[in-house]
Design a protein around this motif. Structure first.
Motif, PDB file in Angstrom:
ATOM      1  N   UNK A  44      42.350  -4.172  69.625  1.00 53.87           N
ATOM      2  CA  UNK A  44      42.476  -4.620  68.343  1.00 53.87           C
ATOM      3  C   UNK A  44      41.976  -3.439  67.134  1.00 53.87           C
ATOM      4  N   UNK A  45      42.597  -3.489  66.211  1.00 51.01           N
ATOM      5  CA  UNK A  45      41.971  -2.612  65.007  1.00 51.01           C
ATOM      6  C   UNK A  45      42.095  -3.422  63.884  1.00 51.01           C
ATOM      7  N   UNK A  46      41.112  -3.049  62.927  1.00 52.08           N
ATOM      8  CA  UNK A  46      41.203  -3.545  61.532  1.00 52.08           C
ATOM      9  C   UNK A  46      40.944  -2.293  60.505  1.00 52.08           C
ATOM     10  N   UNK A  47      41.646  -2.966  59.384  1.00 46.55           N
ATOM     11  CA  UNK A  47      41.754  -1.998  58.175  1.00 46.55           C
ATOM     12  C   UNK A  47      41.623  -2.877  56.922  1.00 46.55           C
ATOM     13  N   UNK A  48      40.479  -2.462  56.059  1.00 44.61           N
ATOM     14  CA  UNK A  48      40.316  -2.813  54.855  1.00 44.61           C
ATOM     15  C   UNK A  48      41.477  -2.598  54.011  1.00 44.61           C
ATOM     16  N   UNK A  49      41.731  -3.545  52.984  1.00 39.98           N
ATOM     17  CA  UNK A  49      42.984  -3.526  52.226  1.00 39.98           C
ATOM     18  C   UNK A  49      42.537  -3.638  50.764  1.00 39.98           C
ATOM     19  N   UNK A  50      43.157  -2.792  49.829  1.00 40.61           N
ATOM     20  CA  UNK A  50      42.719  -2.750  48.368  1.00 40.61           C
ATOM     21  C   UNK A  50      43.392  -3.695  47.716  1.00 40.61           C
ATOM     22  N   UNK A  51      43.108  -4.948  47.526  1.00 41.59           N
ATOM     23  CA  UNK A  51      43.639  -5.970  46.663  1.00 41.59           C
ATOM     24  C   UNK A  51      43.019  -5.973  45.364  1.00 41.59           C
ATOM     25  N   UNK A  52      43.712  -5.321  44.109  1.00 42.10           N
ATOM     26  CA  UNK A  52      43.228  -5.574  42.880  1.00 42.10           C
ATOM     27  C   UNK A  52      44.295  -6.087  42.051  1.00 42.10           C
ATOM     28  N   UNK A  53      44.055  -6.534  40.752  1.00 40.83           N
ATOM     29  CA  UNK A  53      44.949  -6.989  39.720  1.00 40.83           C
ATOM     30  C   UNK A  53      46.185  -5.938  39.622  1.00 40.83           C
ATOM     31  N   UNK A  54      45.835  -4.871  39.567  1.00 41.64           N
ATOM     32  CA  UNK A  54      46.790  -3.997  38.921  1.00 41.64           C
ATOM     33  C   UNK A  54      47.967  -3.732  40.259  1.00 41.64           C
ATOM     34  N   UNK A  55      47.185  -3.926  41.496  1.00 41.82           N
ATOM     35  CA  UNK A  55      48.215  -3.868  42.665  1.00 41.82           C
ATOM     36  C   UNK A  55      48.878  -5.170  42.672  1.00 41.82           C
ATOM     37  N   UNK A  56      48.438  -6.061  42.524  1.00 45.94           N
ATOM     38  CA  UNK A  56      49.052  -7.341  42.611  1.00 45.94           C
ATOM     39  C   UNK A  56      50.423  -7.491  41.583  1.00 45.94           C
ATOM     40  N   UNK A  57      50.042  -6.994  40.350  1.00 47.81           N
ATOM     41  CA  UNK A  57      51.259  -7.022  39.442  1.00 47.81           C
ATOM     42  C   UNK A  57      52.247  -5.956  39.775  1.00 47.81           C
ATOM     43  N   UNK A  58      51.907  -4.947  40.295  1.00 46.33           N
ATOM     44  CA  UNK A  58      52.761  -3.628  40.372  1.00 46.33           C
ATOM     45  C   UNK A  58      53.512  -4.124  41.808  1.00 46.33           C
ATOM     46  N   UNK A  59      53.030  -4.891  42.700  1.00 46.83           N
ATOM     47  CA  UNK A  59      54.031  -5.252  43.881  1.00 46.83           C
ATOM     48  C   UNK A  59      54.789  -6.331  43.250  1.00 46.83           C
ATOM     49  N   UNK A  60      54.435  -7.221  42.437  1.00 46.15           N
ATOM     50  CA  UNK A  60      55.432  -8.146  41.955  1.00 46.15           C
ATOM     51  C   UNK A  60      56.476  -7.932  41.223  1.00 46.15           C
ATOM     52  N   UNK A  61      56.210  -6.699  40.495  1.00 48.01           N
ATOM     53  CA  UNK A  61      57.250  -6.030  39.722  1.00 48.01           C
ATOM     54  C   UNK A  61      58.424  -5.329  40.742  1.00 48.01           C
ATOM     55  N   UNK A  62      57.789  -4.571  41.639  1.00 49.22           N
ATOM     56  CA  UNK A  62      58.388  -4.033  42.737  1.00 49.22           C
ATOM     57  C   UNK A  62      59.330  -4.877  43.411  1.00 49.22           C
ATOM     58  N   UNK A  63      58.971  -6.024  43.698  1.00 51.37           N
ATOM     59  CA  UNK A  63      59.456  -7.288  44.671  1.00 51.37           C
ATOM     60  C   UNK A  63      60.448  -8.294  43.824  1.00 51.37           C
ATOM     61  N   UNK A  64      60.152  -7.926  42.503  1.00 53.82           N
ATOM     62  CA  UNK A  64      61.155  -9.140  41.720  1.00 53.82           C
ATOM     63  C   UNK A  64      60.452 -10.323  41.607  1.00 53.82           C
ATOM     64  N   UNK A  65      59.191 -10.594  42.006  1.00 50.63           N
ATOM     65  CA  UNK A  65      58.473 -11.923  42.102  1.00 50.63           C
ATOM     66  C   UNK A  65      57.458 -11.883  40.847  1.00 50.63           C
ATOM     67  N   UNK A  66      57.765 -12.404  39.830  1.00 56.48           N
ATOM     68  CA  UNK A  66      57.268 -12.385  38.530  1.00 56.48           C
ATOM     69  C   UNK A  66      56.452 -13.794  38.142  1.00 56.48           C
ATOM     70  N   UNK A  67      56.258 -14.587  39.217  1.00 54.60           N
ATOM     71  CA  UNK A  67      55.589 -15.770  39.061  1.00 54.60           C
ATOM     72  C   UNK A  67      54.299 -15.747  38.471  1.00 54.60           C
TER      73      UNK A  67
END
Length: 282
Positions: A158-181
């Motif tokens: 097994x391997x593990x990797x930390x994820x950089x989840x912040x408000x800016x990334x969440x918003x940018x992902x939403x716009x890239x995916x077209x999910x603006x809930x």
């Protein structure tokens, strides 16, 4: 069974052109600390992005006139027969395979399918388990089939990797995916929905697993991810401390994954099935 045909290239969603597909993957990979992807592959999450507007429309049509409700995405499977290609014409259809009333609301099994309009051949099939909290007026039908699970008889390291989840990334992902809930973009809307802050898109976490698994076990080729499934156990908030755990099979054809956040499993029972490299024996 309710079936809704429609164009996969819905105006509400990003078109699957090469630039949009690359942008989506580039934004996703930022939370892994990885650079923009090489190659032109779109990966299996492109099928979800393309069919998401049609899935939303189908659920809204079922719930229309029945009062307020909140949607909880419980689980998702994606099976790719032919990876979507940027610029290729596609059609989509959606079917409610099962509807069941539960104490908290209405549970649905929704299947969306991408097809080649010229041949009618299926390109990808997506199955979502959804709970409409507060809605109990739908007509029950069909049978709820459990989500698939992958059992690794001989797991690798097994391997593990930390994820950089912040408000800016969440918003940018939403716009890239077209999910603006708004629960993903607006802290006030998220608090009104019962969350302490905006929450990450559940499928963004699956996309992270696909990208990291492809890098480690498929030479960076996300088109080798032929199927993926996961259950969503709890929301992920920005800055909460989130990690991705991957366990490949000894044979290298499957990868199990979990996303942990705030000391608990946020995505569990995750799995990917990998195909051989281009030109390899099948």
């Amino acid at each position: 069974m309710t079936t809704s045909p429609g164009s996969a290239l819905d105006p509400a969603a990003p078109l699957l052109d090469a630039d949009a597909a690359r942008h989506y993957r580039t934004v996703t990979r930022r939370a892994l600390g990885r650079p923009a992807p090489g190659g032109t592959g779109a990966g299996p999450l492109a099928a979800f992005v393309l069919t998401h507007p049609l899935a939303e429309h189908t659920v809204a049509a079922l719930a229309a006139g029945h009062g307020p409700y909140s949607l909880v995405h419980l689980a998702q499977e994606i099976e790719v027969h032919h990876p979507p290609r940027p610029g290729a014409p596609l059609d989509a259809s959606a079917a409610l395979d099962a509807v069941r009333l539960e104490p908290k609301g209405t549970r649905l099994v929704l299947t969306t399918t991408l097809t080649d309009p010229a041949t009618g051949a299926a390109q990808a099939r997506l199955t979502a388990h959804i709970l409409l909290v507060g809605l109990r007026t739908a007509e029950p039908h069909g049978t709820l089939v459990p989500m698939a699970a992958v059992r690794q008889e001989s797991p690798g390291d097994p391997v593990s990797r930390d994820l950089g989840i912040d408000r800016e990334w969440i918003a940018d992902y939403g716009h890239a995916a077209g999910d603006l809930n708004p629960v993903h973009l607006d802290p006030d809307a998220a608090r009104e929905a019962g969350f302490d802050d905006v929450i990450a898109h559940g499928m963004s976490l699956v996309a992270l697993a696909v990208e990291e698994a492809a890098e480690r076990y498929a030479d960076g080729d996300t088109d080798r991810v032929l199927a993926v499934g996961a259950r969503f156990a709890r929301p992920v908030l920005p800055g909460e401390g989130t990690a991705l755990d991957l366990t490949p099979s000894a044979a290298g054809d499957t990868v199990a994954f979990t996303v942990r956040s705030g000391g608990a499993a946020a995505v569990k029972g995750g799995w990917l099935r990998l195909g051989p490299a281009a030109g390899a024996d099948r």
